[in-house]
Design a protein around this motif. Structure first.
Motif, mmCIF file in Angstrom:
data_model
loop_
_atom_site.group_PDB
_atom_site.id
_atom_site.type_symbol
_atom_site.label_atom_id
_atom_site.label_comp_id
_atom_site.label_asym_id
_atom_site.label_seq_id
_atom_site.Cartn_x
_atom_site.Cartn_y
_atom_site.Cartn_z
ATOM 1 N N ASP A 84 15.255 -0.038 2.648
ATOM 2 C CA ASP A 84 14.710 1.119 1.917
ATOM 3 C C ASP A 84 14.953 1.013 0.414
ATOM 4 O O ASP A 84 15.229 2.014 -0.261
ATOM 5 N N ASP A 85 14.877 -0.177 -0.083
ATOM 6 C CA ASP A 85 15.154 -0.419 -1.508
ATOM 7 C C ASP A 85 14.279 -1.587 -1.978
ATOM 8 O O ASP A 85 14.449 -2.719 -1.515
ATOM 9 N N TYR A 86 13.352 -1.272 -2.872
ATOM 10 C CA TYR A 86 12.365 -2.288 -3.244
ATOM 11 C C TYR A 86 12.180 -2.381 -4.758
ATOM 12 O O TYR A 86 12.360 -1.400 -5.480
ATOM 13 N N VAL A 91 12.000 1.257 -6.374
ATOM 14 C CA VAL A 91 11.690 2.340 -5.438
ATOM 15 C C VAL A 91 12.708 2.303 -4.304
ATOM 16 O O VAL A 91 12.865 1.273 -3.649
ATOM 17 N N TYR A 92 13.400 3.407 -4.131
ATOM 18 C CA TYR A 92 14.423 3.404 -3.080
ATOM 19 C C TYR A 92 14.640 4.809 -2.522
ATOM 20 O O TYR A 92 14.228 5.812 -3.121
ATOM 21 N N LEU A 93 15.290 4.815 -1.403
ATOM 22 C CA LEU A 93 15.627 6.082 -0.744
ATOM 23 C C LEU A 93 17.089 6.370 -1.043
ATOM 24 O O LEU A 93 17.965 5.576 -0.686
ATOM 25 N N LYS A 132 0.834 -1.200 0.000
ATOM 26 C CA LYS A 132 0.000 0.000 0.000
ATOM 27 C C LYS A 132 0.875 1.260 0.000
ATOM 28 O O LYS A 132 0.594 2.230 -0.718
ATOM 29 N N ASP A 133 1.911 1.204 0.786
ATOM 30 C CA ASP A 133 2.832 2.334 0.881
ATOM 31 C C ASP A 133 3.474 2.605 -0.481
ATOM 32 O O ASP A 133 3.501 3.740 -0.974
ATOM 33 N N THR A 191 8.155 10.687 0.779
ATOM 34 C CA THR A 191 7.858 11.258 -0.542
ATOM 35 C C THR A 191 7.124 12.585 -0.412
ATOM 36 O O THR A 191 7.432 13.556 -1.106
ATOM 37 N N PHE A 241 7.430 5.328 3.475
ATOM 38 C CA PHE A 241 7.940 5.852 2.209
ATOM 39 C C PHE A 241 7.044 6.971 1.675
ATOM 40 O O PHE A 241 7.513 7.920 1.075
ATOM 41 N N THR A 242 5.777 6.815 1.895
ATOM 42 C CA THR A 242 4.845 7.852 1.438
ATOM 43 C C THR A 242 5.096 9.151 2.185
ATOM 44 O O THR A 242 5.077 10.239 1.595
ATOM 45 N N ALA A 252 1.127 4.083 -3.018
ATOM 46 C CA ALA A 252 0.959 5.531 -2.826
ATOM 47 C C ALA A 252 2.166 6.292 -3.336
ATOM 48 O O ALA A 252 2.034 7.338 -3.979
ATOM 49 N N VAL A 253 3.342 5.750 -3.068
ATOM 50 C CA VAL A 253 4.575 6.433 -3.496
ATOM 51 C C VAL A 253 4.633 6.534 -5.020
ATOM 52 O O VAL A 253 4.932 7.598 -5.582
ATOM 53 N N LEU A 260 2.198 9.048 -6.177
ATOM 54 C CA LEU A 260 2.652 10.412 -5.880
ATOM 55 C C LEU A 260 3.706 10.885 -6.884
ATOM 56 O O LEU A 260 3.867 12.076 -7.113
ATOM 57 N N HIS A 261 4.399 9.943 -7.471
ATOM 58 C CA HIS A 261 5.376 10.297 -8.497
ATOM 59 C C HIS A 261 4.742 10.370 -9.881
ATOM 60 O O HIS A 261 5.426 10.555 -10.882
ATOM 61 N N ARG A 297 15.823 11.365 -0.597
ATOM 62 C CA ARG A 297 14.684 11.460 -1.521
ATOM 63 C C ARG A 297 14.246 10.060 -1.937
ATOM 64 O O ARG A 297 15.086 9.182 -2.169
ATOM 65 N N VAL A 298 12.949 9.907 -2.041
ATOM 66 C CA VAL A 298 12.416 8.644 -2.529
ATOM 67 C C VAL A 298 12.432 8.694 -4.061
ATOM 68 O O VAL A 298 11.857 9.598 -4.665
ATOM 69 N N ASN A 314 9.473 15.205 0.586
ATOM 70 C CA ASN A 314 10.257 15.635 -0.584
ATOM 71 C C ASN A 314 9.470 16.662 -1.393
ATOM 72 O O ASN A 314 10.009 17.685 -1.828
ATOM 73 N N GLN A 315 8.196 16.372 -1.585
ATOM 74 C CA GLN A 315 7.385 17.256 -2.420
ATOM 75 C C GLN A 315 7.093 18.586 -1.719
ATOM 76 O O GLN A 315 7.004 19.624 -2.369
#
Lengths: 86, 183
Positions: A58-60, A72-74, A33-34, B108, B104-105, A37-38, A41-42, A79-80, B111-112
């Protein structure tokens, strides 16, 4: 008395065994779910993340319902980053 | 981790500007953030410094009673327009607590928010071609993102942000307030 204790211990063990995957499943659903959303958002198409592979902390690698795949990573700057994979 | 920090930034942004004004109003349904600041009409484009909406909610009504000379000494009226008080702790707590948004959200979003603040900074420094209308659009979009993430699972926080929305914009759209906020 002794047998009751043993039975109780067995019961708890069985309960723990069954409970563990449940916690793991909950975590995985939360992560999906996270990441969903990420990615949204991008502004990337995805729909819904259906599979996640943990590459590192933090790396998927996320696979979406629409078959898109994303890394997806930090990054070091905090920054994501969402990178579409071919 | 940074999530709280990120979220705090977001909500500091969201709540900060409006906090001071809330107390003056009738008790709203909870929420630390939601201080529905005095409805500052729509888009307060320019830096029209607003008359600091009664930063201290009328405690002045009380001091009618006779006071000691020491208390009476400082003139009550002239206060140097205190900046709206920020209850960052409460905000941070709310953000830490909310499970509506994943780690992570939150990062993010942070960041925004940072990107948007950079745009405002560049705008005020004259380094940017964007207009205030562009910034407002970006702000509205970001708010919608946040709200869409919160509204189903943390309605309290979502409504708090909604009620602070214009106040936050008022903070961003005023170069003086923005500079204060940044500082």
């Amino acid at each position: 008395m002794n047998t009751v204790t043993v039975a109780l211990a067995r019961l708890l063990l069985v309960a723990a065994v069954f409970a563990m995957p449940s916690f793991a499943a909950d975590d995985e659903e939360a992560l999906k779910k996270d990441l969903t959303a990420v990615i949204a958002l991008h502004g990337q198409p995805c729909g819904e993340v259906v599979a996640v592979k943990v590459l590192a902390q933090d790396d998927y690698a996320a696979t979406c319902k629409d078959r898109n795949k994303y890394h997806v990573y930090l990054n070091a700057a905090g920054r994501v980053i969402v990178e579409k994979q071919k | 981790m940074r999530v709280a920090h990120a979220a705090v930034l977001l909500l500091a942004l969201a709540a900060g500007c409006s906090r001071g004004q809330r107390d003056a109003q009738a008790p709203e349904p909870a929420d630390v953030v939601a201080q529905s600041a005095t409805p500052q009409s729509g888009t307060p484009q320019s830096a029209t410094p607003q008359p600091a909406p009664a930063a201290t909610p009328a405690p002045s009504a009380r001091p009618a009673a006779p006071r000691s000379a020491r208390e009476a000494a400082p003139p009550v009226a002239k206060k140097p327009v205190p900046a709206p008080a920020l209850d960052l702790n409460a905000l941070e707590a709310q953000l830490k607590e909310t499970k509506a948004i994943g780690l992570f959200t939150k990062i993010t979003l942070k960041n925004q928010v940072d990107d948007l603040l950079d745009k405002f900074r560049e705008y005020y420094q004259g380094k940017s071609k964007v207009t205030m209308a562009d910034l407002r659009r970006a702000y509205d979009l970001l708010m919608m993102k946040v709200l869409s993430l919160l509204q189903d699972e943390d309605q309290k926080l979502a409504s708090a942000i909604v009620s602070s929305r214009e106040a936050i914009w008022g903070l961003l759209a005023d170069p003086i307030k923005f500079a204060t906020f940044q500082g």
